[in-house]
Design an enzyme around this catalytic site. Sequence first.
Site, PDB file in Angstrom:
ATOM      1  CG  HIS A  70      -0.282   0.119   2.545  1.00  0.00           C
ATOM      2  ND1 HIS A  70      -0.022   1.322   3.172  1.00  0.00           N
ATOM      3  CD2 HIS A  70       0.190  -0.834   3.390  1.00  0.00           C
ATOM      4  CE1 HIS A  70       0.564   1.098   4.336  1.00  0.00           C
ATOM      5  NE2 HIS A  70       0.713  -0.202   4.500  1.00  0.00           N
ATOM      6  CG  ASP A  72      -3.241   3.668   2.530  1.00  0.00           C
ATOM      7  OD1 ASP A  72      -2.638   2.648   2.123  1.00  0.00           O
ATOM      8  OD2 ASP A  72      -4.093   3.620   3.438  1.00  0.00           O
ATOM      9  CG  ASP A 103       3.092   0.877   7.756  1.00  0.00           C
ATOM     10  OD1 ASP A 103       2.896   0.108   6.802  1.00  0.00           O
ATOM     11  OD2 ASP A 103       2.275   1.032   8.669  1.00  0.00           O
ATOM     12  CD  GLU A 136      -2.465  -1.863   5.783  1.00  0.00           C
ATOM     13  OE1 GLU A 136      -2.402  -2.845   6.535  1.00  0.00           O
ATOM     14  OE2 GLU A 136      -2.097  -0.714   6.153  1.00  0.00           O
ATOM     15  CD  GLU A 137      -1.357   2.358   7.546  1.00  0.00           C
ATOM     16  OE1 GLU A 137      -2.047   1.983   8.511  1.00  0.00           O
ATOM     17  OE2 GLU A 137      -0.133   2.137   7.456  1.00  0.00           O
ATOM     18  CD  GLU A 165       1.757  -3.701   5.881  1.00  0.00           C
ATOM     19  OE1 GLU A 165       2.549  -3.033   6.577  1.00  0.00           O
ATOM     20  OE2 GLU A 165       0.656  -3.287   5.502  1.00  0.00           O
ATOM     21  CG  HIS A 354       1.521   3.902  12.188  1.00  0.00           C
ATOM     22  ND1 HIS A 354       0.300   3.358  12.506  1.00  0.00           N
ATOM     23  CD2 HIS A 354       1.777   3.484  10.927  1.00  0.00           C
ATOM     24  CE1 HIS A 354      -0.154   2.641  11.491  1.00  0.00           C
ATOM     25  NE2 HIS A 354       0.738   2.700  10.517  1.00  0.00           N
TER      26      HIS A 354
END
Length: 381
Positions: A70, A72, A103, A136-137, A165, A354
């Site tokens: 992903h 996003d 990520d 995905e997030e 991931e 994150h």
Amino acid sequence: MSPTDPARLTADLIRCPSVTPEEGGALELLEQILSAAGFDCARTDRGGISNLFARWGAKGHARTFGFNGHTDVVPVGDEAAWTVDPFGAEEKDGILYGRGATDMKSGVAAFAAAAIDFVQTTPPDGAVILTITGDEEGDALDGTTALLDYMQEQGEAMSVCLVGEPTCPNTMGEMIKIGRRGSLSAWFTVTGKQGHSAYPHRANNPLNAMARLMDRLASHELDQGTEHFDASTLAVVTIDTGNPATNVIPAQSRATVNIRFNDAHSGASLTEWLRAEADKVEAEFGTTIDMQVKISGESFITPPGALSDLVSTAVAEETGVTPELSTTGGTSDARFVKSHCPVVEFGLVGKTMHQVDENVEIAQIHQLKAIYSRILKDYFA
């Protein structure tokens, strides 16, 4: 032909402000690069979410290796707390900074670079598919599921899939995910009868029932773990009453629990257990208890075998580390792919994902590309 630089591509992707659900230019960039490399690309956008499907090789080939990832990213949070521009892709001392650095724009860049170079320098007897989502997030309703729906409609299929991931806790190469726990959230509303705190017999305090229910749930041992999974866990994440008065017994109280569960359970079996516990407390206290449940994903496992052996061998050869086969952590889009084909996850060290000043070691991005390249070479050997 110059090899594709995964670190440069990571930086270019970081500069795309693709906070869910914004595409931010990330998938447009990848579509341009992959199309130029001979991949057939299709946008499978749905519900305001951008997704990209790309295939090199014959459609429906019996040997089709797939990558999933992903572009996003989560919001930056307090931008003033960052020491760099969250979307500036700043490099310092061999470290690349920015939201999505770990990520997982580095993972996407690494597998895209590996796939491009592999099919151009050693075209395989088979096909390579990349499925890249922008959801995905977020709620994940129109991301990888939209890509898989598109593939089914078009007769496209992956034989196996690797999700890029970040999987390594501390050291590059130490962990492969061969499954994930399921995730379930439940919201409880206990309704009693409001009254004066000096006359509790004239009221029915919902907090008493809520305290009993949360204690029953939190103190219950769901299981002791299974062959490939740790024990399931239940966390009480909030209890809210919002009563500012000290002389009023409130009418309602609310609470939420989150369960991460292994293959000893299903979302349905846990929902049934939660309702049964609520019914017991409801009967004991004479309150009413409303319960709402959301199952984010069921647990799943790709049993150790050909796919995990393929990835483990490549990881060990490139890093000198023999990876652990694990099912720890949260959920990922592998929970959707597992219904399509065998799937495992392998990627970078995820310590800063994150976080403020999210970052990645540039050397690890190149190492990850080398691992993905070896996996492709060995798969099609």
